[in-house]
Design an enzyme around this catalytic site. Structure first.
Site, short mmCIF file in Angstrom:
data_model
loop_
_atom_site.label_atom_id
_atom_site.label_comp_id
_atom_site.label_asym_id
_atom_site.label_seq_id
_atom_site.Cartn_x
_atom_site.Cartn_y
_atom_site.Cartn_z
N HIS A 184 14.47 12.38 -10.28
CA HIS A 184 15.76 12.82 -9.77
C HIS A 184 16.62 13.33 -10.93
O HIS A 184 16.65 12.71 -12.01
CB HIS A 184 16.51 11.67 -9.09
CG HIS A 184 15.94 11.27 -7.77
ND1 HIS A 184 14.93 11.95 -7.13
CD2 HIS A 184 16.26 10.21 -6.96
CE1 HIS A 184 14.66 11.35 -5.98
NE2 HIS A 184 15.45 10.29 -5.85
N THR A 242 0.81 -1.22 0.00
CA THR A 242 0.00 0.00 0.00
C THR A 242 0.85 1.28 0.00
O THR A 242 0.30 2.37 -0.01
CB THR A 242 -0.94 0.02 1.21
OG1 THR A 242 -0.17 -0.07 2.42
CG2 THR A 242 -1.92 -1.14 1.16
N CYS A 298 17.76 4.66 -5.55
CA CYS A 298 17.18 5.29 -6.74
C CYS A 298 18.18 6.17 -7.48
O CYS A 298 18.29 6.11 -8.72
CB CYS A 298 15.94 6.10 -6.37
SG CYS A 298 16.15 7.20 -4.96
#
Length: 332
Positions: free
Chosen positions: A238, A12, A133
């Site tokens: 990013h 979730t 990331c």
């Protein structure tokens, strides 16, 4: 085609939701899907491939009950959850792809970006780590240049979206408040040179992640790297300024050719028409965008790059799903 059964841990959350979206988009052959989250989120209903799935509370008993029924488990629920539950999923027969930082620097756990070091994925012992990331998009841009020229030194300067800090980071930017819930200072109309916690040497944990993970992925522990990571008021995507010093002589055409021919990269480099990578256009995409490609005349052989990618997709969910595709099909 054989169908796979998958589990999503942290289903979730922001990345958990994106796992499901990316799996649907890429039409993975999924049979059963088990969604796990905290007690607070248990019972929620999520639509997936036209089915209504109920979120299960993450407990040891509920995981053990699925012994032999899960082929792949995708995790994005934080390091503490990954530490406890990733080995348990391995015990019940699943291969785990973990998005937390917990397993990344473990010598027995491969750290994988499929375009960069695909063979490492097949050396796993049940757990594969998804890199940070900001590291993922950086090494995609570096790999073709590393292979062609060799790299002496890398200088990272990042400009990272608030979604990298999760839901509370997004809320801080939306509210524009002077009393942020997530960041140390107001993020709206600001730039914070502070991502994750500060270490004793003055670098942040995020900066150390980029340095150490890049070396591990490229299999070069001697590679000289430094980093400064900055949070900026952008929701998704990013951006990174990457300065690279090479071992061999380079020229701009050679750099361009290497980047253009590499899987997963889109070169946007036409400054005469103001074309260069922007986070607003990278949002929702899975490619790594590279532009502002300039030879660095301050060193014998070097280049400056501007690298942009969607941090929730390629920087997290898509990379994890691509690892599953790699294990299943031998390619992405």
């Amino acid at each position: 085609m054989k169908r796979i059964n998958i589990a999503i841990v942290g289903a979730t959350g922001m990345v958990g939701n994106k796992f499901l979206e990316v799996i649907e988009e890429r039409n993975l052959p999924v049979g059963d899907c088990y969604l796990f989250a905290s007690k607070k989120s248990a019972g929620k209903v999520v639509n997936f491939f036209g089915k209504q799935l109920t979120v299960i509370e993450l407990t040891r008993e509920n995981v053990i009950a699925l012994a032999g029924k899960v082929d792949y488990a995708l995790f994005s629920a934080g390091g503490a959850v990954s530490k406890e539950y990733a080995p348990l999923f391995v015990e019940i027969g699943a291969t785990v792809v973990d998005n937390s930082s917990y397993w990344r620097m473990n010598d027995d756990v491969p750290l994988v970006v499929p375009e960069v070091n695909p063979s490492d994925a097949f050396l796993h012992h049940g757990i594969i780590a998804n890199p940070n990331c900001s590291t993922i998009q950086a090494v995609v841009a570096l790999k073709p240049l590393y292979d062609k020229y060799g790299i002496k030194r890398v200088v990272y300067s990042t400009y990272q979206a608030v979604s990298g800090a999760g839901v509370l980071g997004v809320e801080d930017l939306k509210s524009g408040t002077d009393e942020p819930k997530k960041f140390a200072h107001k993020i709206a109309f600001n730039a914070l040179p502070h991502i994750d916690v500060f270490e004793k040497d003055g670098y942040t944990k995020e900066e150390h992640k980029m340095i150490n993970e890049t070396r591990k992925i490229l299999h070069d522990d001697a590679l000289k790297i430094t980093a400064t990571t900055v949070r900026i008021p952008v929701f998704f995507g990013h951006s990174e300024s990457i300065n690279v010093e090479f071992e061999k002589p380079c020229d701009r055409d050679g750099v361009l050719t290497a980047l253009e021919n590499f899987n997963g990269i889109v070169v946007q480099d036409d400054t005469a028409h103001d074309i260069y990578p922007l986070p607003i256009y990278a949002e929702g995409r899975d490619e790594v965008f590279v532009g502002r490609i300039r030879i660095d005349d301050s060193v014998e052989s070097g280049v400056n790059l501007w690298v942009v990618a969607d941090n929730i997709r390629k920087g997290a969910a898509t990379n994890a799903v691509q690892i599953v595709e790699l294990l299943m099909f031998g390619k992405i």
